[in-house]
Design a protein around this motif. Structure first.
Motif, PDB file in Angstrom:
ATOM      1  N   TYR A 142      -5.147 -13.752  -7.617  1.00 16.75           N
ATOM      2  CA  TYR A 142      -4.148 -12.704  -7.824  1.00 16.75           C
ATOM      3  C   TYR A 142      -4.513 -11.934  -9.086  1.00 16.75           C
ATOM      4  O   TYR A 142      -4.805 -12.535 -10.132  1.00 16.75           O
ATOM      5  CB  TYR A 142      -2.751 -13.321  -7.962  1.00 16.75           C
ATOM      6  N   GLY A 167      -3.671 -11.024  -3.836  1.00 13.59           N
ATOM      7  CA  GLY A 167      -2.396 -10.489  -4.275  1.00 13.59           C
ATOM      8  C   GLY A 167      -2.417  -9.941  -5.681  1.00 13.59           C
ATOM      9  O   GLY A 167      -3.466  -9.868  -6.338  1.00 13.59           O
ATOM     10  N   LYS A 205       1.835  -2.205  -2.495  1.00 16.38           N
ATOM     11  CA  LYS A 205       2.257  -2.490  -1.118  1.00 16.38           C
ATOM     12  C   LYS A 205       1.760  -1.416  -0.156  1.00 16.38           C
ATOM     13  O   LYS A 205       1.443  -1.700   1.005  1.00 16.38           O
ATOM     14  CB  LYS A 205       3.790  -2.574  -1.039  1.00 16.38           C
ATOM     15  N   ASP A 261      -0.641  -6.489   3.080  1.00 19.58           N
ATOM     16  CA  ASP A 261      -0.707  -7.922   3.364  1.00 19.58           C
ATOM     17  C   ASP A 261      -0.807  -8.779   2.111  1.00 19.58           C
ATOM     18  O   ASP A 261      -0.741 -10.006   2.200  1.00 19.58           O
ATOM     19  CB  ASP A 261      -1.924  -8.226   4.259  1.00 19.58           C
ATOM     20  N   LYS A 315       0.363 -10.356  -1.425  1.00 20.32           N
ATOM     21  CA  LYS A 315       1.639 -10.746  -2.022  1.00 20.32           C
ATOM     22  C   LYS A 315       1.720 -10.294  -3.472  1.00 20.32           C
ATOM     23  O   LYS A 315       0.708 -10.181  -4.162  1.00 20.32           O
ATOM     24  CB  LYS A 315       1.810 -12.264  -1.950  1.00 20.32           C
ATOM     25  N   ASP A 343       7.329 -10.331  -3.729  1.00 18.61           N
ATOM     26  CA  ASP A 343       7.395 -11.413  -2.749  1.00 18.61           C
ATOM     27  C   ASP A 343       7.836 -12.729  -3.360  1.00 18.61           C
ATOM     28  O   ASP A 343       8.521 -13.516  -2.719  1.00 18.61           O
ATOM     29  CB  ASP A 343       6.016 -11.610  -2.090  1.00 18.61           C
ATOM     30  N   GLU A 355      10.733 -15.284  -2.323  1.00 18.90           N
ATOM     31  CA  GLU A 355      10.372 -16.697  -2.492  1.00 18.90           C
ATOM     32  C   GLU A 355      10.619 -17.104  -3.932  1.00 18.90           C
ATOM     33  O   GLU A 355      10.230 -16.390  -4.854  1.00 18.90           O
ATOM     34  CB  GLU A 355       8.887 -16.911  -2.191  1.00 18.90           C
TER      35      GLU A 355
END
Lengths: 324, 324, 324
Positions: free
Chosen positions: A88, A133, A159, A164, A166, A211, A242
């Motif tokens: 990430y 991400g 985004k 796809d 995160k 996300d 999440e």
């Protein structure tokens, strides 16, 4: 029990002394992460002030940034692919005072620069299979118009071209172990209700592009943690985000800032997170504070305690340099 | 020359980061203590605020204490038996402000709780052959009504049911290297005469139940130490109390709080203590600051310097992890 | 590219915790210095307050100094001869407040004492082939009448009896990473023009006896360093003084004071120095912050990064203790 499945990579650090690792040492450390069950690595920021993790034409031009001796983003992506970890990318941090509204600066210009850095990084590295991400690097603890606006611009932008991937944020919870810019502990525990109200609003604002939220668990007194974790989980659930925890592996209770945390404290924090239904933890951060390769030897023992507790076969001695 | 024959076990620590040792590491460290001539280990406190060294029903009920992942008292006693060391149990420390008379709290209730913890510990562990005494954990530096009352209640209580066990205290001597709760160095050297007057009174009050006083030797400037040590020895002799020194093995003169002391300074302090007739030292503390197993590598070298000086055959390399 | 060809020996240190090395460890470290290309070692000061590097009759008599357990000057000279390094002797530092004109003391008497210590050292050690020069230990950052007078007395004195020996000073450049006596960062970057004016005057005053000036490169923000280095080089050239840099190998940007610097920062500072024509660097200091033998493991990696960069074959693993 909750597992630590992610770690920050503290490059560029602004408060943790550097270990001076080269690629060989990082390769070995990614192997150790894997042995402990880590699946995701988060570059904490791609640049800080004038220092960069990769040679950024944008930051060299706009900020007079220094060209780093090694392209760390490239290296981390290659190692992530090699070891089967997800990478990430942390956004740029100018060092501006997001947190002090009395300090004025051109936020729009700043965010625009951050956006261009994201574009540059995506163009350079987006093809890597390990690039999974984005991490929005502003660490707010409560409502913050400027940082939220920044989240929104960057989050919606990312985004749009990488739907796809995160997006993570890792905010604080305002408590007595928060540090100001002069590394003084400041402040008091925010009333739980205020924390809830402010984060309800913030999540209203960010839920469409964030996300995962992993609150840092180190600012509060231990006894206040269960209630705040419960609120975090409830708010995330309500907003379809999440909820992870950022189970910090450094000790905020000691006069030395910072060395590895006592295992008992880390276990306590993970237990509390598990009790409210949180399933995943990332940590700040493995390589200094939990790694069998860390320059801080207490981290080696923390690795052993963690692995023993979770029934993992890895031991720090597997990574001992005399076995290289 | 004076020898270091005792060490604290810094559990629960409130200012020294944890090494995250398990039983295997502690076992090895007790072996190293023995090799350096240590005969006595002192649990610095059995609990601090909500953290405990053993699962205490009393503290869980009264203080919301956390159940520790390991029963350290049990472990230390077993290891002490195995290695032929004497174990001293340190009383509970609530974290209350004994030192700041302006902070009010119910001292009687507090002391009563501490007494019940002592009872609980004695019931759980008193049968161990290694359990040889008590350490009253309040660290006063001068007259302190509340702490002295606490000493008296606990001391007389322990003496009543365990008359053969020795009771230690390890107070400070007020000097420029004393730290307040925010880890700021505070204060000045107390005039020698005041130190003498106050400790004469304190010893009048405690001599019937305190067997040994080991003053911490780190707060004063080095040049003031001889006079204060002489007073301490004289007062202890007058009151029939054994006079040890607590020869601190961490360095109070450095910006990092705390790393191992320079051998030359430790030797100087031991020499001064020997010159006034003190025969024994304990140290705070072996495992971080003098041990060949410490996570601080300067401790390994301090172990070597100490052993060389005293003609002991042990060397830190005997404990090197690649020889495990 | 600039090379690090000199290092301080931080004895007596007043702010870096001691490694507790004996002769065997120092011998090994001199070998490591040599492997990295170091040719000169600078004793940072022969004594500080009451602590001494050698048994000084002068300081014992005048300052109540402690006799050290080891004669470090003798040891360093023997090791320097063995390893082919040049040794520079650092003058005594009483700990007096050179930098705070409001603190009065008898400067003349102080300087006279320092002169007598120099005489004593020369009588004891001057015959050693490794004794190649003097380091005047006052670290000024700007014009300072008292320190300059001290430089002059000591410098002319040393030149008179040892005309072939070189004299170094290593002043600061006033910036935001300067520390006061309480280890607080103080002050702001001095305007470049003021720095230039003041150092032009200072060099007028000292050029006849100071051979080399190596400004400490750590107090300034990185972006200000090129201009200041250019001024330093220009002024030194004008005054016929050799211009080195003191490329500090500890990190001033971190909450822990002090651990090894990040290689990228050290490389940046060396690059800037090379760009203005500076040919040599010394560093404060090898043994804690760059050495494969350091108790700080990040230093081992810094050694590797440095050697890799310069194409040197040495690696920290060559010095690993399990190979002893």
């Amino acid at each position: 029990m909750l597992r630590v499945t992610g770690t920050f990579l503290d490059e560029i650090s602004h408060d943790i002394p550097h270990q001076n690792w080269g690629e060989k040492e990082w390769d070995k450390d990614f192997r150790a992460m894997k042995a402990m069950g880590i699946q995701k690595v988060f570059l904490i920021r791609c640049g800080h002030k004038r220092f960069c993790t990769y040679p950024s034409a944008v930051l060299e031009k706009e900020k007079g940034a220094y060209r780093p001796p090694v392209d760390l983003v490239d290296m981390f992506l290659r190692l992530a692919e090699k070891h089967g970890l997800d990478f990430y990318f942390g956004t740029y941090d100018s060092g501006n005072a997001w947190y002090r509204p009395e300090v004025r600066y051109d936020v729009e210009k700043e965010v625009d620069l951050m956006r261009r850095v994201v574009d540059e990084a995506w163009a350079r590295y987006g093809k890597s299979k390990a690039f999974k991400g984005w991490y929005l690097s502003q660490e707010i603890a409560r409502r913050n118009e400027r940082a939220q606006a920044c989240y929104k611009v960057l989050g919606e932008h990312c985004k749009a071209f990488s739907p796809d991937l995160k997006i993570f944020i890792s905010p604080g919870m305002l408590g007595p172990k928060d540090y100001n810019e002069d590394m003084q502990k400041r402040g008091k525990t925010i009333p739980l209700r205020e924390h809830e109200e402010e984060w309800n609003q913030i999540m209203d604002y960010v839920h469409s592009f964030v996300d995962v939220i992993a609150f840092q668990d180190g600012h509060l007194n231990y006894e206040d943690l269960p209630d705040f974790l419960a609120v975090n989980k409830k708010l995330c659930d309500r907003h379809g985000i999440e909820c992870w925890t950022n189970c910090e592996s450094f000790d905020r209770d000691m006069p030395i800032d910072f060395l590895p945390i006592k295992w008992e404290k880390m276990l306590l924090k993970m237990t509390y997170a598990a009790q409210v239904g949180i399933k995943d933890a990332l940590t700040f951060e493995f390589s200094h504070f939990m790694s069998p390769n860390s320059v801080y030897l207490a981290a080696h023992h923390l690795f052993d305690r963690y692995c023993e507790y979770h029934g993992l076969p890895a031991r720090s001695s597997d990574f001992a340099p005399w076995k290289d």
